[in-house]
Design an enzyme around this catalytic site. Sequence first.
Site, PDB file in Angstrom:
ATOM      1  N   ASP A 124     -25.806  10.508   3.657  1.00 27.36           N
ATOM      2  CA  ASP A 124     -25.974  10.345   5.095  1.00 27.36           C
ATOM      3  C   ASP A 124     -27.440  10.373   5.515  1.00 27.36           C
ATOM      4  O   ASP A 124     -27.838   9.686   6.453  1.00 27.36           O
ATOM      5  CB  ASP A 124     -25.199  11.434   5.840  1.00 27.36           C
ATOM      6  N   CYS A 165     -20.858  15.870  -0.987  1.00 25.53           N
ATOM      7  CA  CYS A 165     -21.479  15.520   0.288  1.00 25.53           C
ATOM      8  C   CYS A 165     -20.492  15.100   1.361  1.00 25.53           C
ATOM      9  O   CYS A 165     -19.288  15.092   1.159  1.00 25.53           O
ATOM     10  CB  CYS A 165     -22.585  14.500   0.066  1.00 25.53           C
ATOM     11  N   ASP A 166     -21.046  14.672   2.468  1.00 28.72           N
ATOM     12  CA  ASP A 166     -20.421  14.749   3.778  1.00 28.72           C
ATOM     13  C   ASP A 166     -19.011  14.169   3.883  1.00 28.72           C
ATOM     14  O   ASP A 166     -18.091  14.827   4.332  1.00 28.72           O
ATOM     15  CB  ASP A 166     -21.320  14.059   4.805  1.00 28.72           C
ATOM     16  N   LYS A 167     -18.822  12.920   3.535  1.00 30.18           N
ATOM     17  CA  LYS A 167     -17.512  12.291   3.699  1.00 30.18           C
ATOM     18  C   LYS A 167     -16.728  12.275   2.399  1.00 30.18           C
ATOM     19  O   LYS A 167     -15.540  11.963   2.388  1.00 30.18           O
ATOM     20  CB  LYS A 167     -17.663  10.852   4.220  1.00 30.18           C
ATOM     21  N   CYS A 238     -28.007  19.403   1.075  1.00 31.07           N
ATOM     22  CA  CYS A 238     -29.087  19.887   1.937  1.00 31.07           C
ATOM     23  C   CYS A 238     -28.875  21.346   2.334  1.00 31.07           C
ATOM     24  O   CYS A 238     -27.758  21.781   2.570  1.00 31.07           O
ATOM     25  CB  CYS A 238     -29.204  19.000   3.161  1.00 31.07           C
ATOM     26  N   GLU A 486     -23.782   9.029  12.958  1.00 33.64           N
ATOM     27  CA  GLU A 486     -24.428  10.292  13.303  1.00 33.64           C
ATOM     28  C   GLU A 486     -25.750  10.018  14.015  1.00 33.64           C
ATOM     29  O   GLU A 486     -26.441   9.048  13.702  1.00 33.64           O
ATOM     30  CB  GLU A 486     -24.696  11.114  12.042  1.00 33.64           C
ATOM     31  N   SER A 512     -25.082  14.954  13.223  1.00 32.94           N
ATOM     32  CA  SER A 512     -25.208  15.579  11.913  1.00 32.94           C
ATOM     33  C   SER A 512     -25.003  17.076  12.041  1.00 32.94           C
ATOM     34  O   SER A 512     -25.208  17.659  13.116  1.00 32.94           O
ATOM     35  CB  SER A 512     -26.605  15.304  11.350  1.00 32.94           C
TER      36      SER A 512
END
Length: 597
Positions: A124, A165-167, A238, A486, A512
């Site tokens: 992202d 990670c995110d998704k 992160c 985002e 985010s």
Amino acid sequence: MLFLDTHNVISYNLNSYDYTIWSYKAVAGVYLPAGRNVGYGKRRIDMKSDKIKKGVERAGARSLLYATGISKEDMAKPFIAVATSRTDIIPGHIHMARLERFIERGIAAAGGVPFFFGIPGICDGIAMGHTGMRYSLASRELIADMVETIMKAHCFDGLVCLTNCDKITPGMLMAVGRLNVPSIVVTAGPMMSGNLRGRRLSLVKDTFEAVGRFKKGDISQDELSALEMCACPGAGACQGLYTANSMACVTEALGMSVPGCATALAVSAKKDRIAQESGERIVNLVRRNILPRTICRREAFENAIKIDMALGGSTNTVLHIIAVAKEFGIDIPIDMFDSISKNTPHISNILPGGEHFMEDLDSAGGIPAIIKRMKNQLNDIMTCSSKTISQIANDAQILDENVIRDYKNAYHKEGGIAILKGNLSPEGAVVKQTAVSEAMMKFKGKARVFDSEEAAMTTIMAGKIKKGDCIVIRYEGPKGGPGMREMLSPTAAIVGLGLADDVALITDGRFSGGTQGPCIGHISPEAQVGGVIAIIEDDDEISIDIPARKIELKVSDDVIKSRMSKWKAPEPKEREGYLSRYAKMVGSASEGAMLKA
């Protein structure tokens, strides 16, 4: 014989698949049955993989399986799939080859046969601020579909999801709920903090927000370049409670990762041991036929939301938890986040809203320590580790009382997220209230309206946003984006420019996990389908009252009706490819932005 846990061992016959789980009793170094066999008995394992490896008619399939290098003995063992999102472009995933080895070790040691297959991922941070971000949320559905496809096509007995990670994590969890075969999730761990001249650094604060500080003249080009080089020192997600680490914590809270997994650093030997333990554990789950829907009941999702609120996780967890729960057959209304948040103190102040890093949370005891602190508020359910929530709490230690505070000394009386409603967002909008200053919990401002993130960003960077403005970014929702981008770049620029306590931002897009300040996302219905955000005009007054959970466009109902009668939906931004299909099928953010048939 193999250890299952501290109380049980298993014996099995590789030729007949018969097995027995015995309660533990050590006599002169020998494990013997101690009365009952804990309810499972001696029975034949009905393995899903029998469909591809048993019977005369499966001679061709067996021949192809032998071509992969497995032996006749392996044919009698559970076939375990490992869905890995290893890639060279996402820092949170570049180290997964090492973790794959430890997972493989664990599966083989426990008597299973591991088979790896790849799942793609999007970073992202790299996709942020341009059209690439349209694919991020949309990739979640692809990931769930791909895991389902490979699992069902090859009739695997169990699944390990190696993700970070995110998704990617929610996409894999969606597949786990949909498939309902024994599964376990290994999140690959947070990144260490960066360091520049003795000061700890993180991605969002020291790169995205640094852009605004540079434009303001607070830092030089040389310092910005130094921050770029030092903020992200290596592998891992992160360093704060951005979406990746928030979802890792949610996964462990659900009971789908072994204790300690969410916060164990990517570069640590602890993470390697967790990977191996997870490999061993999945074979145990298969042999006992422990299914994800047995673990992830409504009570587990309530626990996950409570822990997320106590941590102050990303607003994206609202989208993902709703979507994951639906794949498990559970309806989680968006209002549940607000009701839980109102009764859950914020006890751990991690970046971006706080001063601590994920490494600090891990050193303080991780999610097990959070569970210990919240034990009396959590449902006592079983997890994939065969430990109950109360057992995890009893085994845990809280090693830093400031990183994980008690309720009387909480950072905030309420949890991380608030759901706002009003004429501007009747289905609900989302804000990370623990990252909003006290001065901005109530705000009235004049609308500055933009029909894309790029248009807003150009104006922000040109210094044309002033105190009292309420930035409106629309046509960035699930359908309008498409993909619900985002808005970290504009929100970080606002913070970097020193306007965090002077300017609000609302959008039908997302934020985010790194966003700070009065930034209201997920405005629903979105502009593309005729939500009220579509007819806001420059200089309209917008009122935000987070304590009262209100967001209002301060114009009369008659004016709203008049404007709506003249409004027409713009042409779709994407006319071909996946995003065109996605835009036609995706639902409201208030319902998890899931695809509908």
